[in-house]
Design a protein around this motif. Structure first.
Motif: not given
Length: 299
Positions: A19-22, A157-164
């Protein structure tokens, strides 16, 4: 009153970190989008090159990969390539988050190379096409130029590990036009359906895939998925390598479609794709994404 002890609310460190990274990423995007286009692209390129890349370990990874591939290259030159690579990564990122400006600019680009006529003929005949590229220059530049000319080009595409982050990342890809499909059973089914209907699809093939055959890439064994060639053989689709090559001004692109790869064996076809990309990397080493873990081999 229950004798059971009160339980603390569940706390997910990973979820909070995502969440913070996003939140930081979104703040950078919003700040950049408030700038004029040229300043925006230059700003994010500088930010990734001098701040984000070194802090995230991407610069070190790029230097490690460069030392692995070109150990005889002077260290100063490897450092120069790594810095320019990070700048290109940043520029590509914010270009892809500029769904108005970037496609409008690419719509004016002249498509070059023998693959242009081959693609046009295949589209007119209803023959499917698999367009293949690597993380080089900005791989979305040529797709945007093609979409502007009426091609309905899908992407996997490949889903990113960060869902946000993944939520707005997917929306950004969709804004360029053409359907996009997530890796996995459901996405692959739609991807294949689009191809069988005579559509055009984009695949990036230059990341490590566990269990994939080891093929030569830049003189070293690299696990490389055969899926692009296998799809081309299965559905009699043209297999066309393409590139969006960044120009010296840092803003413009040369959009190139190479000649279709001859159909024979999936492994041999994929090796020719590796050779095509390797030639581009040797010509413009700063434009390839050296930040990926491409070679997972003992050093």
């Amino acid at each position: 009153m229950s004798d059971q002890p009160l339980q603390a609310p569940r706390f997910s460190l990973r979820k909070t970190s995502h969440y913070l990274t996003n939140a930081v990423i979104v703040a950078v995007i919003r700040l950049a989008l408030a700038l004029p286009y040229r300043a925006r692209v230059g700003f994010v390129g500088w930010l990734v090159q001098h701040v984000i890349g070194p802090l995230a370990g991407y610069r070190r990874r790029a230097l490690d990969n460069l030392a692995l591939v070109w150990p005889d290259l002077p260290a100063a030159r490897r450092a120069e390539i790594a810095s320019a690579c990070l700048n290109n990564v940043g520029r590509s990122f914010i270009e892809n988050y500029s769904p108005g400006d970037f496609p409008a600019r690419m719509s004016q680009n002249r498509l070059q190379g023998p693959g242009v006529a081959a693609l046009q003929q295949a589209a007119e005949a209803g023959r499917p096409v698999v367009l293949v590229t690597g993380h080089f220059g900005n791989y979305e530049a040529t797709r945007a130029a093609l979409v502007a000319r009426g091609f309905d080009i899908g992407g996997l595409y490949r889903d990113m590990k960060n869902p946000y982050f993944n939520a707005h990342y997917v929306k950004t890809m969709e804004s360029f036009g053409g359907p996009v499909f997530a890796q996995g059973r459901r996405g692959t089914a739609g991807f294949v359906r689009h191809l069988k209907d005579g559509g055009q699809l984009v695949l990036l093939f230059d990341q490590h895939v566990f269990g994939a055959p080891q093929l030569d890439f830049l003189g070293l064994p690299a696990n490389t998925a055969l899926s692009a060639a296998e799809l081309a053989l299965r559905y009699d689709a043209l297999l066309i390598p393409f590139y969006g090559i960044r120009q010296p001004d840092g803003i413009g692109f040369e959009t190139v479609l190479e000649a279709p790869v001859k159909h024979d064996d999936a492994r041999a076809m994929t090796q020719r794709l590796n050779d095509s990309l390797a030639a581009r990397v040797r010509e413009h080493p700063e434009q390839w994404f050296w930040v990926h873990r491409r070679w997972r081999i003992k050093r």
